[in-house]
Scaffold this motif. Structure first.
Motif, PDB file in Angstrom:
ATOM      1  N   ILE A 463       0.846  -1.212   0.000  1.00  0.00           N
ATOM      2  CA  ILE A 463       0.000   0.000   0.000  1.00  0.00           C
ATOM      3  C   ILE A 463       0.873   1.251   0.000  1.00  0.00           C
ATOM      4  O   ILE A 463       0.571   2.239  -0.682  1.00  0.00           O
ATOM      5  N   GLU A 464       1.955   1.198   0.769  1.00  0.00           N
ATOM      6  CA  GLU A 464       2.883   2.335   0.770  1.00  0.00           C
ATOM      7  C   GLU A 464       3.462   2.554  -0.622  1.00  0.00           C
ATOM      8  O   GLU A 464       3.619   3.694  -1.073  1.00  0.00           O
ATOM      9  N   TRP A 465       3.792   1.455  -1.316  1.00  0.00           N
ATOM     10  CA  TRP A 465       4.307   1.565  -2.673  1.00  0.00           C
ATOM     11  C   TRP A 465       3.252   2.160  -3.605  1.00  0.00           C
ATOM     12  O   TRP A 465       3.553   2.996  -4.459  1.00  0.00           O
ATOM     13  N   LEU A 466       1.990   1.757  -3.423  1.00  0.00           N
ATOM     14  CA  LEU A 466       0.904   2.303  -4.237  1.00  0.00           C
ATOM     15  C   LEU A 466       0.757   3.807  -4.012  1.00  0.00           C
ATOM     16  O   LEU A 466       0.535   4.574  -4.955  1.00  0.00           O
ATOM     17  N   CYS A 467       0.866   4.220  -2.773  1.00  0.00           N
ATOM     18  CA  CYS A 467       0.731   5.651  -2.455  1.00  0.00           C
ATOM     19  C   CYS A 467       1.857   6.475  -3.076  1.00  0.00           C
ATOM     20  O   CYS A 467       1.656   7.638  -3.438  1.00  0.00           O
ATOM     21  N   ASP A 468       3.017   5.862  -3.199  1.00  0.00           N
ATOM     22  CA  ASP A 468       4.149   6.568  -3.810  1.00  0.00           C
ATOM     23  C   ASP A 468       4.095   6.542  -5.335  1.00  0.00           C
ATOM     24  O   ASP A 468       4.863   7.252  -5.996  1.00  0.00           O
ATOM     25  N   ASN A 469       3.218   5.681  -5.899  1.00  0.00           N
ATOM     26  CA  ASN A 469       3.121   5.539  -7.357  1.00  0.00           C
ATOM     27  C   ASN A 469       1.647   5.537  -7.771  1.00  0.00           C
ATOM     28  O   ASN A 469       1.107   4.519  -8.203  1.00  0.00           O
ATOM     29  N   MET A 470       0.986   6.687  -7.630  1.00  0.00           N
ATOM     30  CA  MET A 470      -0.448   6.766  -7.910  1.00  0.00           C
ATOM     31  C   MET A 470      -0.758   6.823  -9.402  1.00  0.00           C
ATOM     32  O   MET A 470      -1.830   6.399  -9.840  1.00  0.00           O
ATOM     33  N   ASN A 471       0.158   7.342 -10.211  1.00  0.00           N
ATOM     34  CA  ASN A 471      -0.094   7.391 -11.649  1.00  0.00           C
ATOM     35  C   ASN A 471       0.006   5.992 -12.246  1.00  0.00           C
ATOM     36  O   ASN A 471       0.963   5.273 -11.974  1.00  0.00           O
ATOM     37  N   PRO A 472      -0.983   5.594 -13.058  1.00  0.00           N
ATOM     38  CA  PRO A 472      -0.957   4.250 -13.647  1.00  0.00           C
ATOM     39  C   PRO A 472       0.282   4.055 -14.512  1.00  0.00           C
ATOM     40  O   PRO A 472       0.794   4.988 -15.134  1.00  0.00           O
ATOM     41  N   PHE A 473       0.781   2.819 -14.529  1.00  0.00           N
ATOM     42  CA  PHE A 473       1.904   2.503 -15.395  1.00  0.00           C
ATOM     43  C   PHE A 473       1.413   2.407 -16.836  1.00  0.00           C
ATOM     44  O   PHE A 473       0.217   2.425 -17.107  1.00  0.00           O
ATOM     45  N   GLU A 474       2.357   2.299 -17.748  1.00  0.00           N
ATOM     46  CA  GLU A 474       2.001   2.280 -19.169  1.00  0.00           C
ATOM     47  C   GLU A 474       1.106   1.092 -19.525  1.00  0.00           C
ATOM     48  O   GLU A 474       0.220   1.197 -20.359  1.00  0.00           O
ATOM     49  N   SER A 475       1.330  -0.054 -18.877  1.00  0.00           N
ATOM     50  CA  SER A 475       0.667  -1.288 -19.302  1.00  0.00           C
ATOM     51  C   SER A 475      -0.502  -1.711 -18.424  1.00  0.00           C
ATOM     52  O   SER A 475      -1.350  -2.490 -18.867  1.00  0.00           O
ATOM     53  N   PHE A 476      -0.548  -1.248 -17.169  1.00  0.00           N
ATOM     54  CA  PHE A 476      -1.629  -1.693 -16.280  1.00  0.00           C
ATOM     55  C   PHE A 476      -1.844  -0.655 -15.190  1.00  0.00           C
ATOM     56  O   PHE A 476      -0.997   0.206 -14.933  1.00  0.00           O
ATOM     57  N   ASP A 477      -3.000  -0.771 -14.560  1.00  0.00           N
ATOM     58  CA  ASP A 477      -3.369   0.115 -13.448  1.00  0.00           C
ATOM     59  C   ASP A 477      -3.091  -0.633 -12.151  1.00  0.00           C
ATOM     60  O   ASP A 477      -3.785  -1.607 -11.817  1.00  0.00           O
ATOM     61  N   GLN A 478      -2.090  -0.209 -11.415  1.00  0.00           N
ATOM     62  CA  GLN A 478      -1.659  -0.934 -10.232  1.00  0.00           C
ATOM     63  C   GLN A 478      -2.704  -0.938  -9.113  1.00  0.00           C
ATOM     64  O   GLN A 478      -2.776  -1.884  -8.327  1.00  0.00           O
ATOM     65  N   VAL A 479      -3.540   0.111  -9.035  1.00  0.00           N
ATOM     66  CA  VAL A 479      -4.578   0.162  -7.995  1.00  0.00           C
ATOM     67  C   VAL A 479      -5.654  -0.887  -8.285  1.00  0.00           C
ATOM     68  O   VAL A 479      -6.109  -1.611  -7.393  1.00  0.00           O
ATOM     69  N   GLN A 480      -6.073  -0.974  -9.551  1.00  0.00           N
ATOM     70  CA  GLN A 480      -7.037  -2.005  -9.923  1.00  0.00           C
ATOM     71  C   GLN A 480      -6.475  -3.400  -9.691  1.00  0.00           C
ATOM     72  O   GLN A 480      -7.187  -4.302  -9.218  1.00  0.00           O
ATOM     73  N   GLU A 481      -5.187  -3.587 -10.004  1.00  0.00           N
ATOM     74  CA  GLU A 481      -4.567  -4.889  -9.784  1.00  0.00           C
ATOM     75  C   GLU A 481      -4.564  -5.246  -8.299  1.00  0.00           C
ATOM     76  O   GLU A 481      -4.803  -6.393  -7.925  1.00  0.00           O
ATOM     77  N   PHE A 482      -4.287  -4.259  -7.458  1.00  0.00           N
ATOM     78  CA  PHE A 482      -4.272  -4.503  -6.017  1.00  0.00           C
ATOM     79  C   PHE A 482      -5.645  -4.957  -5.532  1.00  0.00           C
ATOM     80  O   PHE A 482      -5.766  -5.934  -4.781  1.00  0.00           O
ATOM     81  N   ILE A 483      -6.694  -4.286  -5.979  1.00  0.00           N
ATOM     82  CA  ILE A 483      -8.056  -4.615  -5.540  1.00  0.00           C
ATOM     83  C   ILE A 483      -8.465  -5.993  -6.048  1.00  0.00           C
ATOM     84  O   ILE A 483      -8.944  -6.847  -5.280  1.00  0.00           O
ATOM     85  N   LEU A 484      -8.281  -6.243  -7.360  1.00  0.00           N
ATOM     86  CA  LEU A 484      -8.713  -7.514  -7.938  1.00  0.00           C
ATOM     87  C   LEU A 484      -7.927  -8.698  -7.380  1.00  0.00           C
ATOM     88  O   LEU A 484      -8.503  -9.738  -7.046  1.00  0.00           O
ATOM     89  N   ALA A 485      -6.611  -8.550  -7.280  1.00  0.00           N
ATOM     90  CA  ALA A 485      -5.787  -9.649  -6.776  1.00  0.00           C
ATOM     91  C   ALA A 485      -6.109  -9.964  -5.318  1.00  0.00           C
ATOM     92  O   ALA A 485      -6.157 -11.136  -4.919  1.00  0.00           O
ATOM     93  N   SER A 486      -6.356  -8.945  -4.510  1.00  0.00           N
ATOM     94  CA  SER A 486      -6.694  -9.160  -3.099  1.00  0.00           C
ATOM     95  C   SER A 486      -8.044  -9.870  -2.972  1.00  0.00           C
ATOM     96  O   SER A 486      -8.192 -10.811  -2.176  1.00  0.00           O
ATOM     97  N   LEU A 487      -9.041  -9.418  -3.747  1.00  0.00           N
ATOM     98  CA  LEU A 487     -10.356 -10.066  -3.712  1.00  0.00           C
ATOM     99  C   LEU A 487     -10.273 -11.499  -4.231  1.00  0.00           C
ATOM    100  O   LEU A 487     -10.925 -12.403  -3.695  1.00  0.00           O
ATOM    101  N   TYR A 488      -9.482 -11.699  -5.267  1.00  0.00           N
ATOM    102  CA  TYR A 488      -9.325 -13.029  -5.850  1.00  0.00           C
ATOM    103  C   TYR A 488      -8.764 -14.002  -4.817  1.00  0.00           C
ATOM    104  O   TYR A 488      -9.237 -15.136  -4.691  1.00  0.00           O
ATOM    105  N   ARG A 489      -7.746 -13.575  -4.058  1.00  0.00           N
ATOM    106  CA  ARG A 489      -7.161 -14.443  -3.042  1.00  0.00           C
ATOM    107  C   ARG A 489      -8.184 -14.831  -1.987  1.00  0.00           C
ATOM    108  O   ARG A 489      -8.298 -16.001  -1.601  1.00  0.00           O
ATOM    109  N   ILE A 490      -8.979 -13.871  -1.531  1.00  0.00           N
ATOM    110  CA  ILE A 490      -9.963 -14.132  -0.475  1.00  0.00           C
ATOM    111  C   ILE A 490     -11.032 -15.114  -0.956  1.00  0.00           C
ATOM    112  O   ILE A 490     -11.382 -16.076  -0.262  1.00  0.00           O
ATOM    113  N   VAL A 491     -11.540 -14.892  -2.170  1.00  0.00           N
ATOM    114  CA  VAL A 491     -12.605 -15.745  -2.685  1.00  0.00           C
ATOM    115  C   VAL A 491     -12.063 -17.120  -3.059  1.00  0.00           C
ATOM    116  O   VAL A 491     -12.733 -18.136  -2.848  1.00  0.00           O
ATOM    117  N   TYR A 492     -10.848 -17.182  -3.593  1.00  0.00           N
ATOM    118  CA  TYR A 492     -10.260 -18.451  -4.015  1.00  0.00           C
ATOM    119  C   TYR A 492     -10.122 -19.401  -2.831  1.00  0.00           C
ATOM    120  O   TYR A 492     -10.306 -20.621  -2.967  1.00  0.00           O
TER     121      TYR A 492
END
Length: 598
Positions: A463-492
């Motif tokens: 989360i600290e890394w996300l706060c330091d890098n709020m602008n999306p990268f060229e290839s993916f949105d790191q905030v969306q990845e954080f949300i989806l990957a976290s939810l995926y782990r919980i549901v899986y």
């Protein structure tokens, strides 16, 4: 440039010198009645049984060869048997009750004995409670491996043992040894003269065989029209059956001699692995119900290496062709075969000095969810030469185990979160453009969140890394990845069947996936769907793994037949806009109606 941490976090679990040799020297000093014993004891690891106990031999002070056992649970050593002369132990196994010891000896070929009619290999079955009888099982001119079955049993007194005998001639026999008690404590063989007559032929005509002691499975490779990988499952009832057959595309001359995997260590018949075109191993994971067949193939010109991961639970295979550095391609074949290391649901493919590929076997669709490093970034952190390292696979562990046979040490290996966090922060490296480091960041982020995500301190650092890098990268949105990957782990963790339906990455929402997420520079990847896997037999009782694996494979086939099975928000975007417009229209009509009432 800041030096990266090591990819693996290693923890020593066994050291032959500290855990065994020091104890042996004390015992030999006691036998010789001296204060300190200074002679070489030549201690060698022979086998590691399914319960973690380590069998070893050493040269005794009185010109003998002794066999001992190290108990990994209580850290104690025990003398099992002493030969009255020095012998060459090439294979060894102990039954669970510690009443029988199976030993395969490589016969001496000294000048005096060369003219004698003597077999190269002698296989013995020895009673050790008490030391009373020795039965010769085989006297042949080829290598023989021995391995007791170690089924769990509730009975306090077991009066039978079952021994696998595997030969370089390409066959496996199963010996059923009946035992009886005498005088209340003496345990001896009840049928020594009938052992060979009642032995069962388990497999025939194979060129490669692997034993998996923790799951009591035997894999072997036989050549019919094509290479066929078979798996035999042994059950608690001492029965067995072939449960899986898989067709593999391999060159006819893959192995110059029969290859034994996970069947102990032969210090007197060193296998010439530098001549083998193929190196192969099977890994399973009971929690996920997964099975991976991994093998590498070195091409004749040594300029390219092919390695393939057959994902049986995903009903597909991934073949990778890697171009090797020309200045290093003069290495021996054995040094150009990669090391396969299972860690959780990841398979690490490591070739020292060339590359490291951390393959995600749960999410294999896109290459960007697997981490690939090459050149100066490759640092696995091994404390031994990878050529001498042996992978000890345990299905119920999330960490891998590595044995350095030369140094006599065993380490548990886990992926290092520090290393993965450094990859996330790799934007500090000016020499690496963002588009090139994005796939590495994406793979590291998923590994941290999905595989290691139960650690709140680690999640806080992300989360600290996300706060330091709020602008999306060229290839993916790191905030969306954080949300989806976290939810995926919980549901899986709660429902494995949602694996193929849930979106675990925002990449699936893109109309066109960026090229950098689909390709690895210098690597050609091809995917084969619907591999030729044939499940046989029935899952019995506690053998839940087979039903889970078969269910995973059939589920994958079904969902692959459904167009766009994975949930995407774009699928309902039109309906959502339509509903919004209908709500706005309804609101306007209600407003007009209220005004007319006034």
């Amino acid at each position: 440039m800041q030096q990266r941490d090591k990819m693996l976090k290693l923890e020593e679990t066994f050291d032959l010198q500290k855990d065994v040799v020091f104890d042996i020297l004390r015992k030999e000093a006691s036998v010789c009645r001296v204060k300190e014993y200074s002679e070489a004891v030549d201690t060698r690891i022979l086998n590691i049984e399914s319960d973690g106990s380590i069998l070893y031999s050493w040269k005794g002070s009185t010109g003998t060869t002794r066999i001992g056992k190290y108990n990994s649970n209580n850290k104690q050593n025990k003398l099992l048997y002493t030969f009255d002369k020095q012998v060459c132990v090439s294979s060894c196994s102990l039954n669970k009750e510690e009443t029988l010891l199976a030993v395969s000896l490589t016969q001496n070929t000294s000048e005096e004995e060369r003219l004698k009619p003597i077999s190269k290999c002698l296989t013995l079955l020895i009673e050790i409670h008490p030391i009373n009888n020795t039965k010769v099982l085989k006297a042949v001119d080829c290598r023989v491996k021995v391995q007791f079955l170690h089924q769990e049993c509730d009975r306090k007194s077991v009066l039978e043992s079952h021994l696998l005998l595997l030969t370089e001639d390409g066959y496996v026999d199963l010996y059923h040894v009946l035992l009886c008690k005498q005088e209340g404590y003496r345990v001896v063989m009840a049928n020594p003269d009938r052992l060979s007559k009642i032995a069962e032929r388990i497999a025939d005509d194979f060129s490669w065989v692997q034993w998996d002691g923790h799951t009591q499975r035997l894999y072997y490779l036989t050549l019919k029209e094509k290479f066929l990988l078979r798996c035999i499952q042994f059950y608690l009832t001492h029965t067995w059956e072939t449960v899986l057959e898989l067709t593999l595309e391999l060159p006819v001359n893959s192995f110059h001699t029969v290859k034994f995997v996970n069947l102990g260590f032969d210090h007197f018949n060193a296998e010439k692995s530098d001549k083998d075109l193929i190196r192969m191993q099977v890994f399973t994971n009971q929690i996920a119900g997964s099975m991976c067949v991994c093998y590498s193939q070195l091409l004749k010109d040594k300029q390219d290496l092919i390695y393939k991961i057959v994902l049986i639970h995903k009903d597909c295979s991934k073949k990778f062709k890697v171009s090797l550095s020309s200045d290093k391609s003069s290495q021996k074949h054995s040094q150009l075969h990669p090391l396969f290391i299972p860690i959780g649901y990841y398979i690490l493919v490591y070739l020292q000095g060339h590359f490291l590929h951390c393959i995600n076997t749960r999410q294999p669709e896109l290459l960007c969810h697997s981490l690939f490093l090459a050149g100066d970034e490759v640092n696995l952190g091994l404390q031994c030469d990878p050529v001498t390292a042996t992978v000890l696979h345990t299905e119920d562990r999330s960490s891998g185990q590595l044995l350095d046979l030369a140094g006599g040490t065993i380490h548990s290996a886990e992926l290092s979160p520090v290393f993965l966090l450094q990859i996330l922060r790799s934007d500090a490296r000016p020499r690496c453009p963002s588009s090139k480091s994005d796939p590495q960041r994406l793979a590291a982020l998923h590994c941290l969140l999905v595989y290691m995500g139960d650690d709140p301190n680690l999640e806080l650092k992300i989360i600290e890394w996300l706060c330091d890098n709020m602008n999306p990268f060229e290839s993916f949105d790191q905030v969306q990845e954080f949300i989806l990957a976290s939810l995926y782990r919980i549901v899986y963790e709660k429902c494995l069947s949602l694996d193929k339906v849930l979106p675990y990455s925002s990449i699936f929402e893109k109309k066109e996936v960026p090229v950098c997420l689909l390709e690895i520079p210098g690597v050609v990847c091809t995917t084969e769907l619907h591999i030729e896997t044939d499940f046989k037999g029935k899952a019995r009782g506690a053998q839940r793994f087979w039903s889970e694996l078969q269910w995973n494979a059939e589920k994958t086939k079904y969902l692959d037949a459904v167009p766009n099975p994975r949930y995407r928000t774009t699928h309902i975007q039109a309906e959502r806009e339509k509903a919004r417009s209908e709500r706005r229209l309804s609101s306007q009509l209600n407003h007009i109606e209220e005004n007319t009432k006034k």
